[in-house]
Enzyme design. Sequence first.
Site, mmCIF file in Angstrom:
data_model
loop_
_atom_site.group_PDB
_atom_site.id
_atom_site.type_symbol
_atom_site.label_atom_id
_atom_site.label_comp_id
_atom_site.label_asym_id
_atom_site.label_seq_id
_atom_site.Cartn_x
_atom_site.Cartn_y
_atom_site.Cartn_z
ATOM 1 N N TYR A 51 -8.866 -9.222 16.478
ATOM 2 C CA TYR A 51 -9.913 -10.160 16.062
ATOM 3 C C TYR A 51 -10.195 -10.131 14.564
ATOM 4 O O TYR A 51 -9.784 -9.230 13.864
ATOM 5 C CB TYR A 51 -11.187 -10.047 16.878
ATOM 6 N N GLU A 52 -10.881 -11.188 14.134
ATOM 7 C CA GLU A 52 -11.175 -11.457 12.714
ATOM 8 C C GLU A 52 -9.902 -11.491 11.871
ATOM 9 O O GLU A 52 -9.856 -10.997 10.739
ATOM 10 C CB GLU A 52 -12.210 -10.466 12.181
ATOM 11 N N GLY A 53 -8.883 -12.098 12.456
ATOM 12 C CA GLY A 53 -7.582 -12.203 11.809
ATOM 13 C C GLY A 53 -6.667 -11.124 12.328
ATOM 14 O O GLY A 53 -6.884 -9.936 12.061
ATOM 15 N N ARG B 58 -13.728 -8.626 7.722
ATOM 16 C CA ARG B 58 -12.570 -7.743 7.929
ATOM 17 C C ARG B 58 -12.849 -6.334 7.432
ATOM 18 O O ARG B 58 -12.312 -5.363 7.962
ATOM 19 C CB ARG B 58 -11.342 -8.340 7.246
#
Length: 381
Positions: free
Chosen positions: A364-366, A245
């Site tokens: 993306y990535e949370g 992140r």
Amino acid sequence: MNFEWTKEELAMQKKAREFAEKRLAPGVVARDEAGRFPMELYREFGRATGAYGLPYPKEYGGLGGTYMEYVLAVEELSRVDASFGISYSVNTSLYGGSIMNSSASDEIKRKYLAPITYGEQIGSFGLTEHTAGSDAAGQTTRAERDGRGYRINGRKCFNTNGPVAAFTVIYAMTEPQLKTKGMAAFVVEKGTPGFSVGTLENKMGIRCAQVSDMVLDNVWVPEENMIAEPGQGFSLAMKTLDGGRIGVAAQGLGIAKGAFEIARIYMIQREQFGKPIAKQQYLAFQMAELQTKIQQAELMVYRAAWLKDQGKPYTVAAAMAKLSATNCAMEVTQEAVQMLGGNGYMKDYQVERMMRDAKITQIYEGTNEIQKLVIAGALFR
């Protein structure tokens, strides 16, 4: 927090900026149109800098550098080509991070990190499934013991770098009924029988990055390729995503800075009503606000990277950095398109591409909603 860069950090920032401006910029519009990833340029940057191995110890083939150096490199590359930036980020923070954060042996770490540190090979990260996005525990990919290894069946989606990756970290359930406590992780090599590329995604943004489904049809891997035992896979994925992140935050920061600079120069050169539009107070004030928001995001990103380098807790800081920098990227690129008027909507001016690239950074990535859950959870825990 020290706001002075080290000479190593400044050197990496300069190398990445020069490479982006001289080598990535000339073909970025054409690559976006074609959806083609520049693997030759990816290898060139790796050979010249070793940047893909920045945060890894030298004994595993890395540079033994700081996470801050890596973040600065992602930011500079993403100013020009966010597709290149995310491919670098996934390779280094998600694929490489999964291996570095794991309990894998030194031999396995050397085997699967050294080839990707100078760009000769590229890695990918297989966690997301069509039924399991934010809810990673809902995945259905299954790994079952078979002799001195495991047989894996399932399908991963939205796998960045998957089609060009030599190695992919696959998260799979050994005991699905245990949910997160039944998750393990494996390294699967390209060419392993039953491991193939599925649907290649036709995307709104980051069009040069190669993103696809990855199909696992009775794929057998040796037991030494299990880098997280059952019950450890979920915590490995979450820890790795924390670092990832920060990389996405750096990507968002780079996009915002790149679009802002295009708009700033345009406003100086473009005249309307007998003067440069930079002299129009409303637009000038808009730019002042955007510059303030960019610097706020910058501080959040650099703080998260600094905390990671210091060995301090950084989960919440990473979530805040991702939330602030990617929201900033979306706002700045939208405003840049508006400020350039009709030209902003045209591909030659690039801000429309940056706006398309910015949107996915909020997802993306949370997703940014997940980041708010992380932050709120820490507030009220």
